[in-house]
Design an enzyme around this catalytic site. Structure first.
Site, PDB file in Angstrom:
ATOM      1  N   ILE A  85      24.027  82.694  25.956  1.00 45.50           N
ATOM      2  CA  ILE A  85      24.683  81.602  25.236  1.00 45.50           C
ATOM      3  C   ILE A  85      23.701  80.431  25.153  1.00 45.50           C
ATOM      4  CG2 ILE A  85      26.715  80.066  25.178  1.00 45.50           C
ATOM      5  CD1 ILE A  85      27.488  83.065  25.101  1.00 45.50           C
ATOM      6  N   ASP A 139      30.341  68.207  44.205  1.00 49.43           N
ATOM      7  CA  ASP A 139      29.374  69.288  44.392  1.00 49.43           C
ATOM      8  C   ASP A 139      30.203  70.513  44.766  1.00 49.43           C
ATOM      9  OD1 ASP A 139      27.589  71.160  45.230  1.00 49.43           O
ATOM     10  OD2 ASP A 139      26.509  69.862  46.636  1.00 49.43           O
ATOM     11  N   VAL A 140      30.342  71.428  43.809  1.00 48.09           N
ATOM     12  CA  VAL A 140      31.269  72.559  44.009  1.00 48.09           C
ATOM     13  C   VAL A 140      30.837  73.510  45.122  1.00 48.09           C
ATOM     14  CG1 VAL A 140      32.218  72.568  41.668  1.00 48.09           C
ATOM     15  CG2 VAL A 140      30.204  73.966  42.193  1.00 48.09           C
ATOM     16  N   GLY A 151      32.127  70.669  33.943  1.00 56.44           N
ATOM     17  CA  GLY A 151      32.515  70.327  32.568  1.00 56.44           C
ATOM     18  C   GLY A 151      31.594  69.323  31.907  1.00 56.44           C
ATOM     19  N   SER A 152      30.532  68.936  32.585  1.00 57.10           N
ATOM     20  CA  SER A 152      29.680  67.882  32.031  1.00 57.10           C
ATOM     21  C   SER A 152      28.747  68.372  30.927  1.00 57.10           C
ATOM     22  CB  SER A 152      28.852  67.248  33.155  1.00 57.10           C
ATOM     23  OG  SER A 152      28.257  68.256  33.942  1.00 57.10           O
ATOM     24  N   ARG A 153      28.442  69.660  30.925  1.00 54.10           N
ATOM     25  CA  ARG A 153      27.472  70.179  29.948  1.00 54.10           C
ATOM     26  C   ARG A 153      27.862  71.590  29.524  1.00 54.10           C
ATOM     27  NH1 ARG A 153      22.758  71.536  32.036  1.00 54.10           N
ATOM     28  NH2 ARG A 153      23.283  71.227  34.232  1.00 54.10           N
ATOM     29  N   TYR A 190      21.552  85.679  41.621  1.00 53.11           N
ATOM     30  CA  TYR A 190      22.481  85.285  40.541  1.00 53.11           C
ATOM     31  C   TYR A 190      23.432  86.448  40.239  1.00 53.11           C
ATOM     32  CZ  TYR A 190      24.081  83.687  35.923  1.00 53.11           C
ATOM     33  OH  TYR A 190      24.850  83.287  34.848  1.00 53.11           O
TER      34      TYR A 190
HETATM   35  P1  NDP Z   1      24.644  74.608  32.038  1.00 49.47           P
HETATM   36  O1  NDP Z   1      23.413  74.641  32.863  1.00 49.47           O
HETATM   37  O2  NDP Z   1      24.591  74.128  30.640  1.00 49.47           O
HETATM   38  O3  NDP Z   1      25.788  73.765  32.820  1.00 49.47           O
HETATM   39  C1  NDP Z   1      26.047  74.044  34.149  1.00 49.47           C
HETATM   40  C2  NDP Z   1      27.230  73.218  34.599  1.00 49.47           C
HETATM   41  O4  NDP Z   1      27.476  73.516  35.990  1.00 49.47           O
HETATM   42  C3  NDP Z   1      26.973  71.728  34.505  1.00 49.47           C
HETATM   43  O5  NDP Z   1      28.142  71.074  34.087  1.00 49.47           O
HETATM   44  C4  NDP Z   1      26.622  71.345  35.939  1.00 49.47           C
HETATM   45  O6  NDP Z   1      27.007  70.018  36.294  1.00 49.47           O
HETATM   46  C5  NDP Z   1      27.500  72.304  36.724  1.00 49.47           C
HETATM   47  N1  NDP Z   1      27.004  72.475  38.095  1.00 49.47           N
HETATM   48  C6  NDP Z   1      25.865  73.087  38.507  1.00 49.47           C
HETATM   49  N2  NDP Z   1      25.748  72.995  39.860  1.00 49.47           N
HETATM   50  C7  NDP Z   1      26.835  72.310  40.299  1.00 49.47           C
HETATM   51  C8  NDP Z   1      27.290  71.883  41.568  1.00 49.47           C
HETATM   52  N3  NDP Z   1      26.616  72.162  42.704  1.00 49.47           N
HETATM   53  N4  NDP Z   1      28.452  71.211  41.638  1.00 49.47           N
HETATM   54  C9  NDP Z   1      29.149  70.913  40.506  1.00 49.47           C
HETATM   55  N5  NDP Z   1      28.769  71.282  39.275  1.00 49.47           N
HETATM   56  C10 NDP Z   1      27.628  71.967  39.172  1.00 49.47           C
HETATM   57  O7  NDP Z   1      25.204  76.095  32.108  1.00 49.47           O
HETATM   58  P2  NDP Z   1      26.142  76.925  31.126  1.00 49.47           P
HETATM   59  O8  NDP Z   1      27.101  76.049  30.455  1.00 49.47           O
HETATM   60  O9  NDP Z   1      25.283  77.808  30.349  1.00 49.47           O
HETATM   61  O10 NDP Z   1      26.884  77.841  32.216  1.00 49.47           O
HETATM   62  C11 NDP Z   1      28.252  77.690  32.562  1.00 49.47           C
HETATM   63  C12 NDP Z   1      28.659  78.952  33.327  1.00 49.47           C
HETATM   64  O11 NDP Z   1      28.480  80.078  32.467  1.00 49.47           O
HETATM   65  C13 NDP Z   1      27.793  79.206  34.557  1.00 49.47           C
HETATM   66  O12 NDP Z   1      28.595  79.690  35.604  1.00 49.47           O
HETATM   67  C14 NDP Z   1      26.837  80.291  34.086  1.00 49.47           C
HETATM   68  O13 NDP Z   1      26.369  81.093  35.129  1.00 49.47           O
HETATM   69  C15 NDP Z   1      27.716  81.055  33.122  1.00 49.47           C
HETATM   70  N6  NDP Z   1      26.948  81.846  32.150  1.00 49.47           N
HETATM   71  C16 NDP Z   1      26.112  81.236  31.257  1.00 49.47           C
HETATM   72  C17 NDP Z   1      25.381  82.010  30.376  1.00 49.47           C
HETATM   73  C18 NDP Z   1      24.430  81.425  29.380  1.00 49.47           C
HETATM   74  O14 NDP Z   1      23.702  82.206  28.735  1.00 49.47           O
HETATM   75  N7  NDP Z   1      24.378  80.128  29.184  1.00 49.47           N
HETATM   76  C19 NDP Z   1      25.485  83.472  30.370  1.00 49.47           C
HETATM   77  C20 NDP Z   1      26.399  83.989  31.358  1.00 49.47           C
HETATM   78  C21 NDP Z   1      27.095  83.190  32.199  1.00 49.47           C
HETATM   79  P3  NDP Z   1      25.953  68.786  36.314  1.00 49.47           P
HETATM   80  O15 NDP Z   1      25.084  68.912  35.105  1.00 49.47           O
HETATM   81  O16 NDP Z   1      26.852  67.579  36.266  1.00 49.47           O
HETATM   82  O17 NDP Z   1      25.185  68.878  37.603  1.00 49.47           O
END
Ligand code: NDP
Length: 238
Positions: free
Chosen positions: A179, A54-55, A9-11, A146
């Site tokens: 997105i 760390d999920v 939920g951070s980004r 992926y």
């Molecule tokens: P972002 O890269 O903007 O954000 C990813 C988020 O996942 C961050 O909050 C990050 O946390 C968290 N995260 C990554 N690795 C871990 C970990 N090991 N443990 C805990 N948290 C983790 O991605 P999006 O918002 O774009 O993506 C969100 C979801 O949507 C993802 O599952 C992605 O695959 C899916 N999606 C996105 C698309 C797109 O075009 N953007 C298209 C299709 C699907 P932190 O920063 O704190 O590490």
């Protein structure tokens, strides 16, 4: 007031969902991993509970769920959103890259769902939403690991929906298209233009487009919907 837990939920999409659910009266908890500063800012902004996690690690997820239960009460809604993406030719994917992808994008949803389900089942009420990807439906070249992780989420959604439906728990999946988030920041301008022109609605999606679909599936308006895969992709895949 229902409690919603959003991983990642951070980004990006997760942060938008945190904001939208909080605005709509849910108590919200979310995880952060590397983006502590953004998470703390968001937490202060809307009063949501931010938990380091760390999920990809089973124990981290278990501990996060138990901290949320202690602080906000049992979780009514789980949104498995945290994820990573990576480009690589199939033969260049190392064991480490493979496991990191599968653990972060797919095992995480297993860990979190397993941790929240007992209380949902005993309450005979609950919602799980898995954020997959359109590439989980059709596959993406140079993103096989992926695509596999996201296809796994689709399979998990369908099977789990059948298993826990009789216990009053709905499980659905959202498959976003392209997105506008950090995940796509490395795409070139030309690639983005190409993706737009391949999309019938002619544009890239916004985080709120996905967050609104999440809000709907969380709500009682979706009470007869389970096991479904909802594409939020501007028609890229029809
Ligand atoms: P972002 O890269 O903007 O954000 C990813 C988020 O996942 C961050 O909050 C990050 O946390 C968290 N995260 C990554 N690795 C871990 C970990 N090991 N443990 C805990 N948290 C983790 O991605 P999006 O918002 O774009 O993506 C969100 C979801 O949507 C993802 O599952 C992605 O695959 C899916 N999606 C996105 C698309 C797109 O075009 N953007 C298209 C299709 C699907 P932190 O920063 O704190 O590490």
């Amino acid at each position: 007031m229902k409690t919603a837990f959003i991983t990642g939920g951070s980004r990006g999409i997760g942060a938008e969902a945190v904001r939208l659910l909080a605005k709509n009266g849910y108590k919200v908890a979310f995880t952060y991993y590397k983006s502590e500063e953004q998470a703390m800012k968001l937490s202060e902004e809307i009063g949501a509970f931010a938990v380091y996690c760390d999920v990809s690690k089973s124990d981290d997820v278990k501990n996060a769920v138990s901290r949320i239960n202690d602080t906000l009460g049992n979780i009514d809604i789980l949104i498995n959103n945290a994820g990573i993406d990576e480009f690589a030719l199939f033969c260049d994917i190392t064991d480490e890259m493979w496991h990191r992808m599968i653990d972060t994008n797919l095992s995480s949803a297993f860990y979190a769902s397993r941790a929240v389900l007992p209380s949902m089942i005993s309450k005979k009420d609950g919602v799980i939403i898995n954020v997959s990807s359109m590439w989980g439906e059709v596959g993406a070249s140079c993103e096989v690991h992926y695509s596999v992780s996201k296809a796994g989420l689709i399979g998990m959604t369908k099977a789990l929906a059948k298993e826990v439906g009789p216990s009053g728990v709905r499980v659905n999946c959202i498959t976003p298209g392209v997105i506008d988030t950090d995940m796509n920041k490395n795409l070139s301008k030309d690639d983005l233009e190409q993706l737009k022109s391949d999309t019938p609605l002619g544009k890239i999606g916004k985080t709120e487009d996905v967050a609104k679909a999440i809000l709907f599936l969380c709500s009682d308006d979706a009470r007869f919907i389970t096991g479904q895969i909802l594409g939020v992709n501007g028609g890229y895949i029809i």
